[in-house]
Design a protein around this motif. Sequence first.
Motif, PDB file in Angstrom:
ATOM      1  N   ILE A 280       8.667  11.085  -6.177  1.00  0.00           N
ATOM      2  CA  ILE A 280       9.470   9.868  -6.012  1.00  0.00           C
ATOM      3  C   ILE A 280       9.545   9.122  -7.340  1.00  0.00           C
ATOM      4  O   ILE A 280       8.519   8.738  -7.899  1.00  0.00           O
ATOM      5  CB  ILE A 280       8.856   8.944  -4.928  1.00  0.00           C
ATOM      6  N   PRO A 281      10.766   8.885  -7.859  1.00  0.00           N
ATOM      7  CA  PRO A 281      10.888   8.080  -9.082  1.00  0.00           C
ATOM      8  C   PRO A 281      10.305   6.680  -8.866  1.00  0.00           C
ATOM      9  O   PRO A 281      10.416   6.116  -7.769  1.00  0.00           O
ATOM     10  CB  PRO A 281      12.396   8.014  -9.319  1.00  0.00           C
ATOM     11  N   ASP A 282       9.693   6.139  -9.911  1.00  0.00           N
ATOM     12  CA  ASP A 282       9.062   4.821  -9.803  1.00  0.00           C
ATOM     13  C   ASP A 282      10.011   3.754  -9.261  1.00  0.00           C
ATOM     14  O   ASP A 282       9.648   2.970  -8.383  1.00  0.00           O
ATOM     15  CB  ASP A 282       8.532   4.374 -11.176  1.00  0.00           C
ATOM     16  N   ALA A 283      11.238   3.725  -9.780  1.00  0.00           N
ATOM     17  CA  ALA A 283      12.210   2.714  -9.357  1.00  0.00           C
ATOM     18  C   ALA A 283      12.528   2.836  -7.866  1.00  0.00           C
ATOM     19  O   ALA A 283      12.723   1.829  -7.177  1.00  0.00           O
ATOM     20  CB  ALA A 283      13.488   2.818 -10.175  1.00  0.00           C
ATOM     21  N   VAL A 284      12.558   4.056  -7.353  1.00  0.00           N
ATOM     22  CA  VAL A 284      12.828   4.277  -5.929  1.00  0.00           C
ATOM     23  C   VAL A 284      11.659   3.773  -5.089  1.00  0.00           C
ATOM     24  O   VAL A 284      11.853   3.102  -4.068  1.00  0.00           O
ATOM     25  CB  VAL A 284      13.128   5.771  -5.641  1.00  0.00           C
TER      26      VAL A 284
ATOM     27  N   ARG B 223       0.845  -1.204   0.000  1.00  0.00           N
ATOM     28  CA  ARG B 223       0.000   0.000   0.000  1.00  0.00           C
ATOM     29  C   ARG B 223       0.875   1.247   0.000  1.00  0.00           C
ATOM     30  O   ARG B 223       0.619   2.190  -0.744  1.00  0.00           O
ATOM     31  CB  ARG B 223      -0.947  -0.025   1.202  1.00  0.00           C
ATOM     32  N   LEU B 224       1.913   1.245   0.825  1.00  0.00           N
ATOM     33  CA  LEU B 224       2.849   2.369   0.898  1.00  0.00           C
ATOM     34  C   LEU B 224       3.563   2.547  -0.444  1.00  0.00           C
ATOM     35  O   LEU B 224       3.615   3.652  -0.998  1.00  0.00           O
ATOM     36  CB  LEU B 224       3.843   2.096   2.036  1.00  0.00           C
ATOM     37  N   GLY B 225       4.095   1.467  -0.982  1.00  0.00           N
ATOM     38  CA  GLY B 225       4.805   1.529  -2.262  1.00  0.00           C
ATOM     39  C   GLY B 225       3.900   1.958  -3.402  1.00  0.00           C
ATOM     40  O   GLY B 225       4.302   2.737  -4.267  1.00  0.00           O
ATOM     41  N   ALA B 226       2.674   1.448  -3.409  1.00  0.00           N
ATOM     42  CA  ALA B 226       1.724   1.815  -4.466  1.00  0.00           C
ATOM     43  C   ALA B 226       1.374   3.299  -4.380  1.00  0.00           C
ATOM     44  O   ALA B 226       1.260   3.967  -5.410  1.00  0.00           O
ATOM     45  CB  ALA B 226       0.462   0.958  -4.368  1.00  0.00           C
TER      46      ALA B 226
ATOM     47  N   ARG C  20       4.616  -4.522 -11.768  1.00  0.00           N
ATOM     48  CA  ARG C  20       3.433  -4.691 -12.626  1.00  0.00           C
ATOM     49  C   ARG C  20       2.567  -3.423 -12.576  1.00  0.00           C
ATOM     50  O   ARG C  20       2.092  -2.955 -13.614  1.00  0.00           O
ATOM     51  CB  ARG C  20       2.632  -5.924 -12.189  1.00  0.00           C
ATOM     52  N   LEU C  21       2.382  -2.856 -11.386  1.00  0.00           N
ATOM     53  CA  LEU C  21       1.618  -1.603 -11.265  1.00  0.00           C
ATOM     54  C   LEU C  21       2.323  -0.472 -12.029  1.00  0.00           C
ATOM     55  O   LEU C  21       1.667   0.358 -12.659  1.00  0.00           O
ATOM     56  CB  LEU C  21       1.417  -1.216  -9.802  1.00  0.00           C
ATOM     57  N   ARG C  22       3.659  -0.462 -11.991  1.00  0.00           N
ATOM     58  CA  ARG C  22       4.421   0.546 -12.731  1.00  0.00           C
ATOM     59  C   ARG C  22       4.130   0.417 -14.226  1.00  0.00           C
ATOM     60  O   ARG C  22       3.943   1.414 -14.917  1.00  0.00           O
ATOM     61  CB  ARG C  22       5.930   0.394 -12.467  1.00  0.00           C
TER      62      ARG C  22
END
Length: 136
Positions: free
Chosen positions: A95-99, A83-86, A126-128
């Motif tokens: 925040i860059p996606d990879a980070v 949830r935090l990462g999403a 996958r969400l990215r």
Amino acid sequence: MNSRTKARLRALEVLFEADQRGDDVIDVLIRRRTYTSAQISLYSEQIVRGVRDHDEEICEYIETYAQDWTMDRMPSVDRVALRLGAWELLFNDEIPDAVAISEATGLVRLLSTDDSPKFVNGLLDRLRQVKPTLLA
């Protein structure tokens, strides 16, 4: 551990406690600020509020792309880290996606099962990949 990583860890702790107790995340945030010595930074609060504000759609996205894994079936730490990462991936343009993916993966590497980093990394990646269609 850099300050943003610490902020994510504190946010994860707040979100995890709220998840486990069935409490409102803001109540947990206030309690932690009032009764513990743990530093709750402004970025920690931004994460907590962001996850709360977008939780319904975040959980829907996670369940849609988790392939045979319901939120209830996931280890609690993984669920919170996802949830935090999403939220960072989809709703925080700073925040860059990879980070976002790397940091969430790092949290579960530190706090969860041996299989968790691969699961969290794969699902957030996958969400990215589908991010443009999710946010369209």
